[in-house]
Design an enzyme around this catalytic site. Sequence first.
Site, mmCIF file in Angstrom:
data_model
loop_
_atom_site.group_PDB
_atom_site.id
_atom_site.type_symbol
_atom_site.label_atom_id
_atom_site.label_comp_id
_atom_site.label_asym_id
_atom_site.label_seq_id
_atom_site.Cartn_x
_atom_site.Cartn_y
_atom_site.Cartn_z
ATOM 1 N N GLU A 181 -6.377 -9.046 4.185
ATOM 2 C CA GLU A 181 -5.531 -8.284 5.117
ATOM 3 C C GLU A 181 -5.474 -9.049 6.428
ATOM 4 O OE1 GLU A 181 -5.993 -4.061 5.753
ATOM 5 O OE2 GLU A 181 -6.584 -3.728 3.660
ATOM 6 N N GLU A 211 0.842 -1.195 0.000
ATOM 7 C CA GLU A 211 0.000 0.000 0.000
ATOM 8 C C GLU A 211 0.874 1.240 0.000
ATOM 9 O OE1 GLU A 211 -3.859 1.824 2.449
ATOM 10 O OE2 GLU A 211 -2.793 0.060 3.210
ATOM 11 N N ASN A 213 -12.618 -0.997 -0.745
ATOM 12 C CA ASN A 213 -11.905 -1.632 0.362
ATOM 13 C C ASN A 213 -12.541 -1.203 1.674
ATOM 14 O OD1 ASN A 213 -9.375 -2.658 1.928
ATOM 15 N ND2 ASN A 213 -9.513 -0.493 2.491
ATOM 16 N N GLU A 214 -12.744 -2.169 2.555
ATOM 17 C CA GLU A 214 -13.303 -1.873 3.883
ATOM 18 C C GLU A 214 -14.470 -0.883 3.790
ATOM 19 O OE1 GLU A 214 -10.331 -0.908 6.815
ATOM 20 O OE2 GLU A 214 -9.384 -2.882 6.644
ATOM 21 N N TYR A 258 -6.873 -8.198 12.116
ATOM 22 C CA TYR A 258 -5.501 -8.029 12.590
ATOM 23 C C TYR A 258 -5.375 -8.578 14.008
ATOM 24 C CZ TYR A 258 -4.463 -5.052 8.586
ATOM 25 O OH TYR A 258 -4.249 -4.588 7.313
#
Length: 513
Positions: free
Chosen positions: A316, A46, A193-194, A259
């Site tokens: 991710e 990114e 994204n998200e 995460y």
Amino acid sequence: MKKQLLALVATLAVGASALAADIKLVVNADQPGPVIHRNIYGQFAEHLGTGIYEGMWVGPESKIPNVRGWRKDVVAALKELKVPLVRWPGGCFADEYHWREGIGPRNKRPVKVNSNWGGVPENNAVGTHEFFDLVEQLGAEAYVNGNLGTGSSQEMAEWLEYMTSTGKSTLAELRRKNGRDKPFRVHYFAVGNEAWGCGGNMRPEYYADQYRQVATFLRTPEDNRPIFIASGGNGMQTEWTEALSKGVHSVNAISHHAYTLPTGQWEKKGSAVGFPESEWVSTLGNVQQIEEMIKVNKAVLDKNDPSKKIGFYFDEWGSWYDPDPGSNPGFLVQRNTLRDALLAALHFNVFHAHADRVHMTNVAQMVNVLQAMILTSKDKLVLTPTYHAFAMYTPFQDATSVPAKIENNPVYKVDKFAMPTLSATAARGKDGKLYIGLVNSNANQPAELTLQVGANAPKSVKGKLLTAGAMDAQNELGKPAQVVPVAYEAQAADGKLTLKLPAKSVVVVAVEG
């Protein structure tokens, strides 16, 4: 209920400890399962901190050896990992990225502020052509993330036409003017994204309608049509998978993010080094939650998509600690230690177990950001413990999974955190060999287990071992590496093959005979 659960864990720990000498790994090599797609070992780059600029891209004029701007040393190290796929340009950055600003002469591209990550200038030096040059140097597939947040269906449709058109349209001719006659090969394309967060704070049903509209206009030549990915949920959410797998016919795959934070708190996540053993086990034990996320979303997919046409992509994942002291907090700089190597291997074992749906995952991120493979400083680089975990597991790319079960697996418990001590995976590699991956998560105690393949004990195994003296051992620039793989082998004796696993270790072996 909580007291009963704690009592059960304590009972299991005592019982398993007593059975430690009888731990057995049984591999049923004659029961082939799903293929472990190589893209489970995908990477993520990114526009964030020095993850691309400086870390990989230095520009053609740099004194650091490079090929058309990409660092030779970094590309060579990544090629050793057999990187199968790279996701770009984000992440949150993707939903503020406008592709036309990243084409044409670099000295004429607009400079903007990267409002997501550090508020630093973004000069758009790395754009479409540069990205595809990178993946082609790596021999990897391309995963392009479209801009839904501040973009439009027209912008995404025109970007795909620019990248893939074979004809004489204005956009195809513009690509040729910018130096690329042959179309780029776009393997995967994501719509936003998200969407639940930085991509627009949408509800699942609203995003599903947005996806339907956008996907209607995403056209490419048939021989260069990407797999289209919808932005899914995070954590234990299933509502995004529900909305996107029911009646949205153009969805080929659904992404999911999670995460690992040692404390579980975003405000104070925990340190990358100097942490207590409780944060060692809370970090590694979180992989149990990752597996539960996969299971509950797979249940939704199995209900709505029983023919398994829709993939579930964990695009991710990785560790996220408090930023390195003195660094720009928006650059997400963190140390990478032995703990991260074990965390990666534990993720791999879980992803392998769900290879029927999990066809791609992307660790965050490739260089200098979060759980990176490589850390750089000026013209120097260091390979992280995570890099070595990825390198050890390369035989599992496109291997055929086979059942592997640990009998009498002890429970590893510190304070309120508990997890299975051992984790295992097994697969038949493309070379025909049977490979086994093992993790001993206990920070203090070695483990022994007997290996049984079917009804028999193999004659020997040979491979690599990764461990170190300290939980937070790391490889630092200018210092001897503390975490590097070493040779490992074991021979059968008296019809029994015993594998000895040091505390806090990763082992990957091939069965020899």
